[in-house]
Each structure stands twice: as structure tokens, then as C-alpha cells.
Scaffold this motif. Structure first.
Motif, PDB file in Angstrom:
ATOM      1  N   UNK A 209      28.355  64.437  48.606  1.00  0.00           N
ATOM      2  CA  UNK A 209      27.230  64.299  47.682  1.00  0.00           C
ATOM      3  C   UNK A 209      27.649  64.542  46.242  1.00  0.00           C
ATOM      4  N   UNK A 210      28.631  65.438  46.015  1.00  0.00           N
ATOM      5  CA  UNK A 210      29.069  65.748  44.651  1.00  0.00           C
ATOM      6  C   UNK A 210      29.614  64.512  43.961  1.00  0.00           C
ATOM      7  N   UNK A 211      30.283  63.656  44.715  1.00  0.00           N
ATOM      8  CA  UNK A 211      30.851  62.447  44.136  1.00  0.00           C
ATOM      9  C   UNK A 211      29.774  61.487  43.661  1.00  0.00           C
ATOM     10  N   UNK A 212      28.656  61.435  44.383  1.00  0.00           N
ATOM     11  CA  UNK A 212      27.617  60.459  44.050  1.00  0.00           C
ATOM     12  C   UNK A 212      26.769  60.872  42.862  1.00  0.00           C
ATOM     13  N   UNK A 213      26.853  62.106  42.400  1.00  0.00           N
ATOM     14  CA  UNK A 213      26.022  62.539  41.286  1.00  0.00           C
ATOM     15  C   UNK A 213      26.360  61.812  39.995  1.00  0.00           C
ATOM     16  N   UNK A 214      27.578  61.316  39.880  1.00  0.00           N
ATOM     17  CA  UNK A 214      28.015  60.666  38.651  1.00  0.00           C
ATOM     18  C   UNK A 214      28.060  59.147  38.760  1.00  0.00           C
ATOM     19  N   UNK A 215      27.683  58.600  39.921  1.00  0.00           N
ATOM     20  CA  UNK A 215      27.787  57.158  40.118  1.00  0.00           C
ATOM     21  C   UNK A 215      26.511  56.612  40.749  1.00  0.00           C
ATOM     22  N   UNK A 216      26.234  55.355  40.427  1.00  0.00           N
ATOM     23  CA  UNK A 216      25.069  54.672  40.969  1.00  0.00           C
ATOM     24  C   UNK A 216      25.541  53.604  41.939  1.00  0.00           C
ATOM     25  N   UNK A 217      25.131  53.733  43.214  1.00  0.00           N
ATOM     26  CA  UNK A 217      25.553  52.786  44.233  1.00  0.00           C
ATOM     27  C   UNK A 217      24.771  51.486  44.112  1.00  0.00           C
ATOM     28  N   UNK A 218      25.204  50.495  44.867  1.00  0.00           N
ATOM     29  CA  UNK A 218      24.483  49.218  44.878  1.00  0.00           C
ATOM     30  C   UNK A 218      23.070  49.409  45.407  1.00  0.00           C
ATOM     31  N   UNK A 219      22.952  50.204  46.489  1.00  0.00           N
ATOM     32  CA  UNK A 219      21.637  50.494  47.030  1.00  0.00           C
ATOM     33  C   UNK A 219      20.793  51.239  45.999  1.00  0.00           C
ATOM     34  N   UNK A 220      21.394  52.199  45.301  1.00  0.00           N
ATOM     35  CA  UNK A 220      20.685  52.955  44.282  1.00  0.00           C
ATOM     36  C   UNK A 220      20.206  52.073  43.143  1.00  0.00           C
ATOM     37  N   UNK A 221      21.020  51.085  42.769  1.00  0.00           N
ATOM     38  CA  UNK A 221      20.641  50.175  41.695  1.00  0.00           C
ATOM     39  C   UNK A 221      19.449  49.320  42.114  1.00  0.00           C
ATOM     40  N   UNK A 222      19.422  48.908  43.388  1.00  0.00           N
ATOM     41  CA  UNK A 222      18.307  48.112  43.884  1.00  0.00           C
ATOM     42  C   UNK A 222      17.008  48.921  43.866  1.00  0.00           C
ATOM     43  N   UNK A 223      17.087  50.168  44.323  1.00  0.00           N
ATOM     44  CA  UNK A 223      15.899  51.015  44.300  1.00  0.00           C
ATOM     45  C   UNK A 223      15.491  51.340  42.867  1.00  0.00           C
ATOM     46  N   UNK A 224      16.453  51.562  42.006  1.00  0.00           N
ATOM     47  CA  UNK A 224      16.185  51.881  40.606  1.00  0.00           C
ATOM     48  C   UNK A 224      15.441  50.738  39.936  1.00  0.00           C
ATOM     49  N   UNK A 225      15.778  49.508  40.283  1.00  0.00           N
ATOM     50  CA  UNK A 225      15.155  48.355  39.656  1.00  0.00           C
ATOM     51  C   UNK A 225      13.666  48.257  39.988  1.00  0.00           C
ATOM     52  N   UNK A 226      13.250  48.838  41.092  1.00  0.00           N
ATOM     53  CA  UNK A 226      11.837  48.776  41.468  1.00  0.00           C
ATOM     54  C   UNK A 226      11.033  49.963  40.947  1.00  0.00           C
ATOM     55  N   UNK A 227      11.622  50.759  40.076  1.00  0.00           N
ATOM     56  CA  UNK A 227      10.930  51.910  39.511  1.00  0.00           C
ATOM     57  C   UNK A 227      10.140  51.497  38.278  1.00  0.00           C
ATOM     58  N   UNK A 228       9.406  52.478  37.715  1.00  0.00           N
ATOM     59  CA  UNK A 228       8.584  52.226  36.535  1.00  0.00           C
ATOM     60  C   UNK A 228       9.425  51.858  35.317  1.00  0.00           C
TER      61      UNK A 228
END
Length: 852
Positions: free
Chosen positions: A249-268
Motif C-alpha cells: 500500500x505504501x507504494x501506491x500512495x504516490x502513484x495513480x493506477x489505471x483503475x484509479x484514473x478511471x474512478x477519478x474521472x467519474x468524480x466531481x
């Protein structure tokens, strides 16, 4: 590689069992005896004692023999909208004042509350059914309120998750389960693959803060700091962790995954509507004449203008919806001259003035603390009643009521910022020839009499009066010979055509050009009430008198001072008179209503910054009006002034207030397009909030620009006298919209799908419309990928609407002001007919625009 060091395993919870973050109620069920308030058809109140059982686990309230519920005798908490304390519903308020009028004091050792149910109505102000209860046990009262409100909070959080679970389990036959939901979410946003690859770390499925910053700068035309980008990445990862077990989990705090980018795009963050407009973002220190003010017409009515019910709830909902200018029609009723509110001389119901004022005082500044303007039509004839009305206003509003006289050194209206939390009264100081209002204007208000005459010259060329002779009671009262007065070159009066408000919203506004049909829905359909109206003695008496006629010479001998009722005017054969003589009749009619009233000085003392005056001409207004004096015009008269002297109209509204209200023929509470009057500078463009229609959608879009506080700063070219060269015929902006795809879960069946999106531009000068091709058999993720270009001539007052239709049937829409759109890749959540979000129903698009 980073991708090789991480393993992502989906982990989904049952939302109904995942309540660890909420405080659990102490008991699984609650049982208590309450007294329920019931009013029968004769409007007599009574109390019935019943045992209420709250099943917390199943979220149900079981009641044996409850009045007005189905045979199961239970209330699903998912159908409950809110819980209110005190006398906060129409039923409680009516009961309270009925008790007081009968000399009965309310028991002090009882505690009152109401369960407000959700409504399926498509009106903008939904008045749901209420279950009104009281108890003398304070412990039970507090326990029930706390438990029900806790359940409502849980339900609000769980509804979307439960809906998603239902899709997974049922899916309308799509055949996918919970393990495939995440894959489905990702598959409906595959167009983001190329974008993500462009800014991700090379040969890696992750994006760092530098790549995210570059994405916002290049694609979205937004400037973000590295710290802001890092915070967004951490927030997205925190959200993803709720549904996925993340290794390292520590590694992911500084990076945005492809899945994360998809979810991020559907935010406000990626909505088309700019987030800065969700709060007050405009300069509020200018004079109030520089702002548009959200205004309501006949705010007390819950439906049409003739037969609907008056409601305290309407004031509550309208004010909570951001409206800052409301209207009260005050009349005397009964031998004791009780002050009531209703649409005078119609079949609308009556409510108590004191209840209206208390409701306004309760909710006036809940959603917005900027000043409220109450437009009072004072129809009281007795000075004692007017003094009692003024005392009531002072006693209820107290320090909120602004009563200070205007200072000798003041030269302009105060600012909204300076008058926060204040209530102003707009009304007629005295009904002399210098006053102006809906009652005393050249055009009679529809509240003066059962109906009123309107001169031919007040109807412009764009208007068509559509009246059903078989259904409209007003047309039945008028002799057929009178119809010829309304005929013009293209037959202004159309008999026999039926247009309902609902059909116009669903079909006319979306399948046809609304501007070709605007101002055309003036008919009121009363249905079964027509027979009752015919049997009513007052209407029958007028109808009988309307059959008589007099010669032209006999009309000239009529003494205007003896005309106290409209029946005498109905005896005149109006067929032989031209439009100018009709105007003379109205002038006589207005003088008759004026002479029968005496105004109290105590009420006049409440009027300061909003003092109506009689309108003669705009030149007279500009030269002789003080800054605190204003005019009121109906929509037709205002349009006529706009056509004849637009610049003078704007000049007057830079310092003085103008209120525009619907024409009296809008019996069905339909609305007119407000953009013409906004463009002229009119501040208080009053609409009927009882009905959702295209004008109301435009109105809501405008006032969303400033945090929905009820005040929006007018464009610079209207406020600034140096901007008179503003050319409405020249293109000011080029707008490009690429409609990429849609995302619809559990909305359509594959064999019945034929989806199309229509984009419209609404403004004074632009009437633009473009549609995509129809996509068949793609119920979840239709892809259009079509681009449209629009030339905008008046971007400050232009509005964009997206409408989704399936086989020519309306599905959802979205309306936004041009001033609030953001560039780049965006998404919009579609709304239903009730203006509520359609769950998981989105459109994805790319927007770009530039000034020409």
C-alpha cells in the motif's frame, strides 16, 4: 516493474451488513403509542391513537390501521424524505390556527413531529404526504426522532450501493454478478486508455503527480500544483482501498493506477459544471439593482391559478430552493375579517397569513442568508385589518424586518452583502394615481376579479392563446362575440386545441424547437371540476349576465364610479368596440378597484427600498423616479418595452428595480422564457415555481452560477452604460462539443434500445439544435463519438441542454449555463423529470471553446 510488485484483489461487502462506521441503534425495534392528526373531507380535525412499531433491522414502521396507507399498514423508511419537529406541515399549521380561532390553547406538555414521505410528482416543488404525530412522552419522542434520522442517514449512503448490487444480481438479464461490476465500470470508460497512456510513466500502468499535473494543464486547461495533484492521488487511492485489497500500500500512495484514473474521472472534479460556482463566487457588494434575483409568482399556490390548493409548504420549498423574492396575496375572510392568503376571487383554498409568515421566518435563511423580498398584494379594505397585518409582520419577523427609513444621503440601493439576513417588504404605500402594482397597473391582475379583460395590443406576434372552449371555465363565461376581439392576422385565439403542461415538457421541449411554441400554453384543464364550476352560483350568475348586451350609446352613459363589480361590464356588447376602447374599460375598472380601498400608515411604514409606482413611460421613470421606486410589468408589457426602447429599459434598471410577472392568461401556471427580460436588465423575473418546464430549467441554471444563493450579478454589458455598443448579432464565442459515449446501468433492455442525444442552445438570439445518430442494441455503453460546433452570439445569457431519448421517448436531461462549463474531458449526470439524478446515468464528452 511497479506493476509486478502489486496484486489487486477485488473485495466487495454486502452494503446492508457494512455499518461499522455508523453508530448502531441500541435496540432492534421500538414500539410507542402516538396520537395521529387526521383531517377528513369536511376539513375537521381529529386525533386517533395508534401503536407504531419501528423495525430497525428491516427499516420498516408498522402501524395497525394507519390512515391513508396501503393494506400492509407499514411505512418503508426508504420512502421517507425527512423528519420534522414542531408545527411544520400544512396540516399542523391549519390545526394550530383553527384551535386558536376557537379559543382553545395548545397543550404545552405534548411534543409534535411529522414523517414526510417522498413524492412521485414531477413538479419542481414536491409536496409529499405527511404523517403528523404527537406524544406526551419526551423520552419516546427523542428516541424515535434520533433513531429515524440515523436510519435516513444510513439509507442515503447505502442507496447507490444497494442499487449497484441489484444490478449485479438482476441486471435485466445481462447476466453479470458482483465480481464483474468492477470490470463493467472500467469497460464503460475505455476511451480514457489513450489519455492515461499519454501521461503515465513510460512502460508502466501508473501515473505520478507530474503526469497528473501535465494532464490537467494540457487536456483540462486547469493549473494544479504538485501538492494538489499528490493530494488528489492519495484521495483516489483511499477510495479504491475500500473495495480492493492492496498489497504494498505504501507504494501506491504516490502513484495513480489505471483503475484509479478511471474512478477519478467519474468524480466531481471532472463534472462539466465548474465547482467554483457551487458556492458564492461573485462580488456581492454592488447595489441590488445590479443583480438578478430569483423570484416566484403566486408563491402560495401548489398547482394551477384557479382551482389548486394554497400551501404553507410551497413557501418552505421555494425558499429552500434559493428563491429570494416571494409573493403573498392578503385578503379578509369571514365576519371577523380573518387575514388569509389565496388567489382572490378564484376557487383556490385559503390559508392563514400568520402561518405563512411563521413558515417564511423559519426557513428564510436556511439555504441562503442574502436578503428576502416579500411582494405583498394588499387586498384588505379595512384599515383595522391592515394595521393588524402590519403588526403581525413586525411581531413575527422582529429584527429581521428592515424598517429603517432611507437616509437623506443615500443615492443607490444597498448591496446584498450589507443586507444579509434582512427581510424587505414590497407593497403599495397608497393606491393613488402614482402607484403601480399588479392590481393598479394598466393591465388588471388575475387576482382582482374572477377574470379580466386584456387589450389586443398587449399580445405580441409570438404569442398564441390556446384555449379549449369545452374545458376552460373562463371562456364559457364570455360570449362568443367577445372572441373576435382577440383575433389577429393568424387567428390568435385557437379553439379546441389541447396542450397539457406535462406533455409540453416531455415532448414539445425535447422533440421540437421550444422557441417555436413558447408562450403558447395558456389553457387550464379542470377536468371533473368543470361541472362544479358551472354549478357554482357566482360563476352561473356571471355567465347569465354575460348573455346580455347594450348598445354603444348606452355604454357611454355608464358612470365609472358606479361600477363596483365586473358583472356590469359583462352586460356590454364588446363586439363593436376596437382595442383602444377596451383599454378605456380597463382604466375604468382599475379606478373602481382603487377607490374602494384605504391604506394604513402602519403598513406604509414597512415599505422603504421597494416602493412601486405607476408606470407611464420609461422616459418618465428615468427622469422622475427615486432610486427606491420601482415598476411591475406583466410579461407582454415588458416585451413590448423591450422591442420599443431596449436601451432605456437597461438604463432604468441600472439604478431601479423592475419586476416582471406572468400574464393573467397563464391559468395552468405555465411560464414564459425569462432570457428576454434578463437581457433588458429586469431583476425580479417572477416565474411559477409550481411547474417544471423549459423556462424554469433556464431559471435554475442561471441561479446555480452563484452558489444558488438567489442573487446573480448581471453581465457587464447590461450594468455598464459604456457598453451600449454590444452587438447581439455578432458571434462572440465558438463552442465545440464532442459527445463520446454514455454509461447507463440497468436502464434499458437490449432489444428496446435506440439511444440518441440532442444538444440545444437557448438564448435570446441563438436557437441552435444538433442531434447524434441513433445507437441500437447498446443499452450499457453506447458510443457516438460525434463533434458539433456552435456559434454563440450572447454567451453571458446562453444555456446548453443535453437530452437523452430512447425511441423518441424522453429519458433524462441536463441544463447548464455557458458561464459555468469547463474545458476538457468531462461527464454529466442526467436528471429525470423530477430534477433528481438518474442513478448511474452519465454522458462523457470533450468540450472546448474560445472567444472570437
Amino acid at each position: 516493474m511497479i506493476g509486478d510488485k502489486m496484486k489487486v484483489k477485488p473485495r466487495f461487502y454486502n452494503p446492508l451488513n457494512n455499518h461499522h462506521h455508523q453508530q448502531q441503534p441500541q435496540h432492534h425495534s421500538l414500539t410507542c403509542n402516538f396520537w395521529q392528526l387526521i383531517n377528513n373531507r369536511t376539513f375537521k380535525f381529529k386525533f386517533v391513537q395508534r401503536s407504531f412499531h419501528l423495525d430497525i433491522e428491516r427499516k420498516l414502521i408498522k402501524v395497525p390501521g394507519i390512515f391513508g396507507l396501503d393494506k400492509k399498514k407499514q411505512i418503508n423508511m426508504f420512502d421517507v424524505k425527512e423528519i420534522r419537529e414542531g408545527f411544520a406541515t400544512d396540516k399542523w399549521i391549519e390545526f394550530k390556527f383553527n384551535q386558536q380561532n376557537n379559543g382553545i390553547e395548545m397543550a404545552e406538555n405534548f411534543f409534535y413531529f411529522s414523517i414526510i414521505m417522498k413524492s412521485n410528482s414531477i413538479e419542481i416543488v414536491n409536496i409529499g404526504r405527511s404523517i403528523d404525530l404527537m406524544t406526551d412522552n419526551y423520552q419516546n419522542y427523542c428516541q424515535w426522532l434520533q433513531t429515524m434520522r440515523t436510519l435516513l442517514e444510513e439509507i442515503a449512503e447505502l442507496e447507490s450501493k444497494i442499487y449497484l448490487k441489484q444490478i449485479a444480481l438482476h441486471g435485466n438479464g445481462h447476466g453479470f454478478d458482483t465480481k464483474k461490476i468492477d470490470k463493467l465500470l472500467l469497460e464503460t470508460t475505455t476511451f480514457l486508455d489513450s489519455i492515461f497512456n499519454r501521461y503515465a510513466i513510460q512502460n508502466c500502468n501508473f501515473m505520478d503527480k507530474h503526469g497528473l499535473q501535465k494532464f490537467f494543464q494540457v487536456e483540462q486547461d486547469e493549473k494544479k500544483t504538485l501538492a494538489e495533484c499528490q493530494a488528489m492521488i492519495a484521495k483516489v487511492n483511499s477510495y479504491i482501498h475500500r473495495g480492493f485489497e492492496i498489497i504494498n500500500q505504501t507504494l501506491t500512495e504516490n502513484y495513480l493506477s489505471r483503475r484509479g484514473f478511471y474512478y477519478f474521472f467519474q468524480s466531481i472534479q471532472f463534472e462539466l459544471f465548474s465547482s467554483e460556482h457551487r458556492k458564492v463566487c461573485q462580488d456581492m457588494s454592488k447595489p441590488m439593482s445590479h443583480y438578478y434575483i430569483a423570484s416566484s409568482h403566486n408563491s402560495y399556490l401548489s398547482g394551477n391559478q384557479i382551482t389548486s390548493s394554497s400551501s404553507y409548504e410551497m413557501y418552505r420549498k421555494i425558499l429552500q430552493n434559493g428563491c429570494r423574492s416571494i409573493e403573498i396575496d392578503i385578503w379578509e375572510d369571514g365576519p371577523d375579517s380573518e387575514l388569509v392568503v389565496y388567489h382572490g376571487k378564484t376557487m383556490t383554498s385559503k390559508i392563514f397569513l400568520q402561518g405563512v409568515l411563521e413558515t417564511i421566518n423559519e426557513v428564510a435563511f436556511v439555504e441562503s442568508d442574502y436578503p428576502v423580498i416579500i411582494s405583498i398584494e394588499n387586498c384588505c379594505k379595512k384599515e383595522r385589518s391592515q394595521s393588524r397585518m402590519a403588526s403581525m409582520i413586525k411581531e413575527i419577523f422582529q429584527d429581521r424586518l428592515y424598517q429603517s427609513p432611507i437616509g437623506d444621503d443615500e443615492t443607490e440601493l444597498p448591496s446584498p452583502e450589507k443586507m444579509r439576513g434582512k427581510i424587505f417588504i414590497k407593497g403599495i404605500e397608497n393606491l393613488s394615481h402614482d402607484s403601480d402594482s399588479e392590481e393598479s397597473d394598466n393591465e388588471l391582475s388575475d387576482s382582482d376579479y374572477e377574470f379580466s379583460f386584456h387589450q389586443q395590443s398587449s399580445i405580441n406576434d409570438e404569442s398564441v392563446l390556446e384555449v379549449d372552449e369545452k374545458e376552460s371555465p373562463l371562456l364559457r363565461l364570455i360570449p362568443k362575440k367577445f372572441h373576435r376581439l382577440f383575433e389577429r392576422q393568424n387567428s390568435i385565439l385557437t379553439i379546441g386545441r389541447t396542450v397539457s403542461p406535462q406533455s409540453s415538457f416531455i415532448e414539445g421541449d425535447f422533440d421540437n424547437d421550444y422557441f417555436e411554441k413558447r408562450d403558447s400554453r395558456y389553457r387550464l384543464s379542470l377536468g371533473d371540476n368543470n361541472k362544479k364550476a358551472q354549478q357554482n352560483s357566482k360563476w352561473s350568475r356571471i355567465k347569465k349576465l354575460s348573455g346580455k348586451s347594450r348598445s354603444r350609446s348606452s355604454f357611454k352613459k355608464i358612470d365609472p364610479h358606479n361600477l363596483s363589480r365586473p358583472e356590469s361590464l359583462l352586460q356590454i356588447n364588446l363586439q363593436r368596440y376596437n382595442s383602444s376602447e377596451i383599454v378605456n374599460i380597463e382604466e375604468i375598472f382599475s379606478k373602481c378597484s382603487i377607490s374602494s380601498k384605504e391604506k394604513s400608515t402602519s403598513f406604509s411604514e414597512l415599505i422603504n427600498y421597494f416602493k412601486p409606482r405607476k408606470f407611464h413611460s420609461l422616459d418618465d421613470c428615468i427622469g422622475n423616479f427615486q432610486f427606491n421606486e420601482m415598476i411591475s410589468r406583466n410579461e407582454m408589457s415588458s416585451k413590448q418595452l423591450i422591442r420599443e426602447c431596449l436601451q432605456s429599459y437597461r438604463q432604468f434598471t441600472r439604478t431601479n428595480m423592475v419586476r416582471v410577472y406572468p400574464h393573467a392568461w397563464r391559468q395552468d401556471s405555465s411560464n414564459y422564457i425569462p432570457t428576454d427580460h434578463w437581457n433588458a436588465g429586469a431583476q425580479m423575473v417572477a416565474l411559477n415555481y409550481q411547474q417544471i418546464s423549459m423556462p424554469m430549467l433556464v431559471n435554475l441554471a442561471l441561479f446555480s452560477l452563484n452558489g444558488n444563493c438567489g442573487y446573480v450579478l448581471k453581465p457587464e454589458y447590461i450594468r455598464n452604460p459604456m457598453e451600449q455598443s454590444y452587438d447581439m448579432t455578432q458571434t462572440k464565442m465558438i463552442l465545440k462539443i464532442r459527445l463520446i459515449c454514455g454509461q447507463f446501468f440497468d436502464k434499458f433492455k437490449r432489444k428496446e434500445t435506440n439511444l440518441k442525444v440532442t444538444i440545444r442552445i437557448y438564448s435570446m438570439v441563438d436557437k441552435l439544435r444538433r442531434s447524434t445518430k441513433s445507437i441500437e442494441f447498446e443499452p450499457i455503453n453506447p458510443v457516438w463519438n460525434e463533434e458539433f460546433t456552435f456559434k454563440i452570439k450572447n454567451p453571458e445569457l446562453s444555456f446548453i441542454q443535453f437530452t437523452l431519448v430512447n425511441r423518441s421517448s424522453y429519458v433524462g436531461h441536463y441544463m447548464i449555463s455557458m458561464s459555468a462549463i469547463k474545458k476538457g474531458y468531462r461527464h454529466i449526470s442526467l436528471l429525470g423529470r423530477d430534477l433528481k439524478n438518474l442513478k448511474f446515468c452519465r454522458l462523457f464528452l470533450h468540450v472546448d471553446y474560445f472567444n472570437k
